[in-house]
Scaffold this active site. Sequence first.
Site, PDB file in Angstrom:
ATOM      1  N   PHE B 121       0.131  74.587 -29.138  1.00 56.39           N
ATOM      2  CA  PHE B 121       1.402  74.303 -28.478  1.00 56.39           C
ATOM      3  C   PHE B 121       2.426  75.322 -28.950  1.00 56.39           C
ATOM      4  CE2 PHE B 121       3.454  70.508 -26.326  1.00 56.39           C
ATOM      5  CZ  PHE B 121       2.435  70.321 -25.433  1.00 56.39           C
ATOM      6  N   GLN B 234      17.727  70.316 -25.380  1.00 48.60           N
ATOM      7  CA  GLN B 234      16.555  71.115 -25.037  1.00 48.60           C
ATOM      8  C   GLN B 234      16.269  71.105 -23.539  1.00 48.60           C
ATOM      9  OE1 GLN B 234      12.279  69.990 -26.224  1.00 48.60           O
ATOM     10  NE2 GLN B 234      12.681  71.846 -27.395  1.00 48.60           N
ATOM     11  N   HIS B 236      13.458  71.974 -21.170  1.00 48.37           N
ATOM     12  CA  HIS B 236      12.031  72.276 -21.179  1.00 48.37           C
ATOM     13  C   HIS B 236      11.810  73.412 -20.197  1.00 48.37           C
ATOM     14  CE1 HIS B 236       7.703  71.838 -20.844  1.00 48.37           C
ATOM     15  NE2 HIS B 236       7.716  70.965 -21.823  1.00 48.37           N
ATOM     16  N   LEU B 250       8.452  66.857 -15.292  1.00 53.85           N
ATOM     17  CA  LEU B 250       7.878  67.698 -16.335  1.00 53.85           C
ATOM     18  C   LEU B 250       6.502  68.270 -15.981  1.00 53.85           C
ATOM     19  CD1 LEU B 250       8.475  68.617 -19.222  1.00 53.85           C
ATOM     20  CD2 LEU B 250       7.094  66.699 -19.999  1.00 53.85           C
ATOM     21  N   GLU B 253       3.655  71.233 -21.497  1.00 55.13           N
ATOM     22  CA  GLU B 253       3.423  72.458 -22.244  1.00 55.13           C
ATOM     23  C   GLU B 253       1.921  72.642 -22.470  1.00 55.13           C
ATOM     24  OE1 GLU B 253       6.284  72.887 -25.288  1.00 55.13           O
ATOM     25  OE2 GLU B 253       5.113  74.300 -26.455  1.00 55.13           O
ATOM     26  N   ARG B 314      10.200  76.569 -27.099  1.00 52.74           N
ATOM     27  CA  ARG B 314      10.711  76.128 -25.811  1.00 52.74           C
ATOM     28  C   ARG B 314      12.043  76.770 -25.451  1.00 52.74           C
ATOM     29  NH1 ARG B 314       9.220  69.664 -25.806  1.00 52.74           N
ATOM     30  NH2 ARG B 314       7.049  69.977 -25.266  1.00 52.74           N
ATOM     31  N   HIS B 379      15.451  68.096 -21.016  1.00 48.92           N
ATOM     32  CA  HIS B 379      14.276  67.370 -21.481  1.00 48.92           C
ATOM     33  C   HIS B 379      14.539  66.487 -22.696  1.00 48.92           C
ATOM     34  CE1 HIS B 379      10.080  66.569 -22.034  1.00 48.92           C
ATOM     35  NE2 HIS B 379      10.013  67.175 -23.196  1.00 48.92           N
ATOM     36  N   ARG B 414      13.533  71.545 -30.754  1.00 50.35           N
ATOM     37  CA  ARG B 414      12.361  70.768 -31.137  1.00 50.35           C
ATOM     38  C   ARG B 414      11.089  71.453 -30.656  1.00 50.35           C
ATOM     39  NH1 ARG B 414       9.122  67.140 -28.561  1.00 50.35           N
ATOM     40  NH2 ARG B 414      10.429  66.993 -26.714  1.00 50.35           N
TER      41      ARG B 414
END
Lengths: 246, 606, 253
Positions: B121, B234, B236, B250, B253, B314, B379, B414
């Site tokens: 990730f 954040q 995304h 979404l 990821e 991100r 996000h 994050r």
Amino acid sequence: MREAVMKVFRGTDSGSGEFKTYKVPIEEGMVVLDAIHYIQGYLDPELAVRWNCKAAKCGSCSAEVNGHPALMCKSRMDHFPEGQEITVEPIKTFPLVKDLVTDVSWNYEVNKKIPAFKPSENADWTFMQEDIERVQEFRKCIECFLCQNVCHVLRDHDRKDVFYGPRFFVRMAGLEMHPLDTENRAGILKDQAGLGYCNITKCCTEVCPEEIHITDNAIIPLKERVVDEFYDPVAKLFKTIFGKKK
Amino acid sequence: MANYEVHEYDVLVVGAGGAGLRAAIEASSMGVTVGLVCKSLLGKAHTVMAEGGVAAALANVDEQDGWETHFCDTMNGGKMMNNWRMAQLHAQEAPDRVRELERWGAVFDRTKDGKILQRAFGGHKWKRLCHVGDRTGLEMIRTLQDRGVHQGITVYMECAITRLLKDGNKVSGAFGYFREDGRYVLFKAKAIVLATGGVGKSFPVTSNSWEYTGDGHALAYDAGAQLIDMEFVQFHPTGMVWPPGVRGILVTEGVRGEGGILRNSKGERFMFKYLPEATRNDYAETEEEAKIWVDAAIRGEKTQARRPPELSTRDNVARSIYLEVKAGRGSPHGGVFLDISYQDPDRVKKKLPSMYHQFKELADVDITQQPMEVGPTMHYIMGGVRVDADTAESQVPGLFAAGEVSGGMHGGNRLGGNSLSDLIVFGRRAGAGAAEYAKKHTAAPSIVDDQIKAAIDEMEAPFNRKDGKNPYELQRKMHEIMSTYVGIFREENDLKKGISLLEALKEEIKQVSISGTKTYNPGWHMCRDLRNMIICSEAIARSALSRTESRGAHSRLDYTETDPEQQKSNTAIFQDGDSMKLEKTPTPVMPEELKKLFVKKEPANA
Amino acid sequence: MNQSKTSGAPAELGATSRNDAWWVEPALVATGFTLFIIYATWRALVDYQFQEWGPYLSPFFSPKITLPGWQWSPAILILWMPAGFRATCYYYRKAYYRAYFMDPPACAVGHFGGEKYCGETTFPLVLQNLHRYFLYLAIVVVGFLWWDAFSSLFYNGSFHLGLGSLVLFGNCIFLSFYTFGCHAFRHLVGGRLDCFSCTSGAKTQFKLWNIVTKLNEHHMLWAWVSLCSVGFADFYVRQLAAGVWTDIPFIGS
């Protein structure tokens, strides 16, 4: 601008409730839940609807669209012939609260009665992908309760007194087939859960938005396990001689 | 005064997502009475939408991994704004929490030798995300839900809390209403755990569900707690952009984790040119190297090749996409292309089943054949209630917070997968903290009637105003303000304008009205939610204005550089009379032995 | 249309908000079954003088059974086995509960009858649980049919291949796909296990289970195809025996 004609059930009582007609402008890729939100946002802020993610992951927005039990967030408007009215009603198997919202709390009560996951104490917690593939299918369930809604044992016969419904057979199948679970739920399946009331007419599978093969992969294998335990004299004999698996 | 029902618990948990459920389970296992309140039905909380996985340094796939590396990745990802102690506890405890989930019945995907499989990730040095296809959040919430149910926790579903009640300076209860019939309810409680999630619904394009109206942030703010790091929102990088109805949903990821490639309309793999200098060495230099990494990952083998540039953090990927689109190299619908179609279709369907269905059903795109169009979507908010790392207690005695509603853990940005692990690590700690607190304070909580009357009056008011403002219209206004002035890139004049518009909107919200009955009336619910959303919106805008640098998820057009001085303070928002105050508080300084982990190129256990 | 019944008010037969042709499927199923049952009953009880021709034996009359004193159709001795297998089959149960019992006729459509519903919990439907015993019998019958098909290749001491053999082989293949894709069989070969990798025996069973699962996914298809093929195989032999048409030989005569 193209418009859709939405006929939406309104009311707090199935007897006195009625369908109201709204005109909603159509955007590309719109789903029924978008149309309902448009009505809320621009025409009628009181319209009650239960929803959360609008991405078919939470299973909140169950309703009956043109008589088909479905998630509103997955019902594309362009799948209906243009110009045709689109009817949206609450699911019918549970008591109506208001408009498109029903009281599904019975399901949560049923869930409590299912014996919990009970792993063997000396498990080393390694198991293979092929051992859990079946279980993973069942754990895709998003608890939209469309299967509970469409199942005629609950919907038409109202046998909530003796029958847990497809959702909970799926849950129990996931527990029973877990490679490390040690609980035996066959007796509960046969008696309290009323597995025998299912006549495998498969509507649960037809409406499942997660495409879980509820009947073929959960209910029928459970029925066969119940047969092993209660109806098949040879299997019973075999078990008495060679001992129980669990 | 209208009637209300009364319940009493040692610990009341508000919110039944991952953090709330884990807190309730922990508290209840410590022998105190626990009530759990959730705004939706049980099991529908936003946690179900988490897709890619839960980050925990189990080292099942990459044995070099360990908590130290996870800790460093988290701090680096958060641009050193994190509360180091939270990041440390998180990295240390996540593996045990994940194993615990498995013992409670969660069924993670497996490695070839039967252990929990982990995938790569963004921002994680090693393959660290334990997952179940792309529905990890669902697995987690169902596991916790069943565990909680069988533990006998009482759950109040579709119940919204509107006020926290206090006895002196400490928390003594919560007041709210049931969405179903509008009846009021008072929960007396010695300790309260907020686990209400985030604030996404202040923005028009978001991956968040309707529940994300910043309830816990606002409740804590009203009760006198501080909100920190609220400027760090954040976006995304990969949300759906087309068709309009699904905008913002979404795209996990995990697509990039499995080898998904980002390209602009010219077919350029643009992420290579956006890698920050500091971490450039961790990523592949050429498409060939990236391909070697992906092929090895698919076969479950080791490789010397470094991970693809799409697995940058991100904030960086989101900014890069934004800049590509702005430069005129976007896809037809204002995004960029994310492509996984070069891989074996069956594998894609198996590893990313919900993505496959999501695109097929909602966008008529077969991701095994065509690229997806994606763009940034709001996000997550890193900011939230300031809490003590070990107990999750806020500055208000008896008030605890865990999960997205709490602040500090993720700092300025994050990492994917750190949210689910955050929920279980700090959910458990908050539950334990609250239970300990309740055991220490044996006196029954006392409730002040005036506070209840004020809470009821507030809820009745929208019915009594005739010809007031439509709540949905006001939410649209707020969306307009937030997307125009407080978006992914910020600038002083925009922020100032945004704040003044939000202040005007705040006055309008006081005039909101609704008709009809209290029976499942979403317009009425929105009247109350608006107040929470505006508090969060204002906190975000004010915090953003105060941070005159670009750092992590906070990007300023007028201050494009990172200013090392500003790492030294967190932004804190709190209520002072009727107005919102802001102050800078020192960022906790980590002890030397942790600092050492950053000096060495490789951590001790590598 | 305006009714939104909730909580257990039994709907009338056919009551629904569906506006598609939901009745087509149960109507086709009912018609198909009825035609087959009429044909099979007529062949078994009335028209049973035409049982075999040359190398071919009709599947309705295989194996050839001679009981002293039995003066009725031999089909009676045989057909109850496959009939029982199909009657208790999980697919057929769905099909006839919908098409004949109309309980329910289709999804989200009101059902027939309002009496206390017992599903498969009481006599006689509780006997559906004995499906696996009919499976054992059906496997024996299919074995005989394979034997017949192979025997048809060796007629009068020499190799022979005619259209009839192909019909018999085709029938055997379809019947096998149906029989070995049975849900009960799927359970017995491996589905009953909780762990597929724990022992070497379990690993073998897992492989078998996978094959049966593949067949089982199309159980409905094989149910219909094999129903048609067995009917056609019988009809083909009957027409030969009755002299209506002649076989087409490919090899031999």
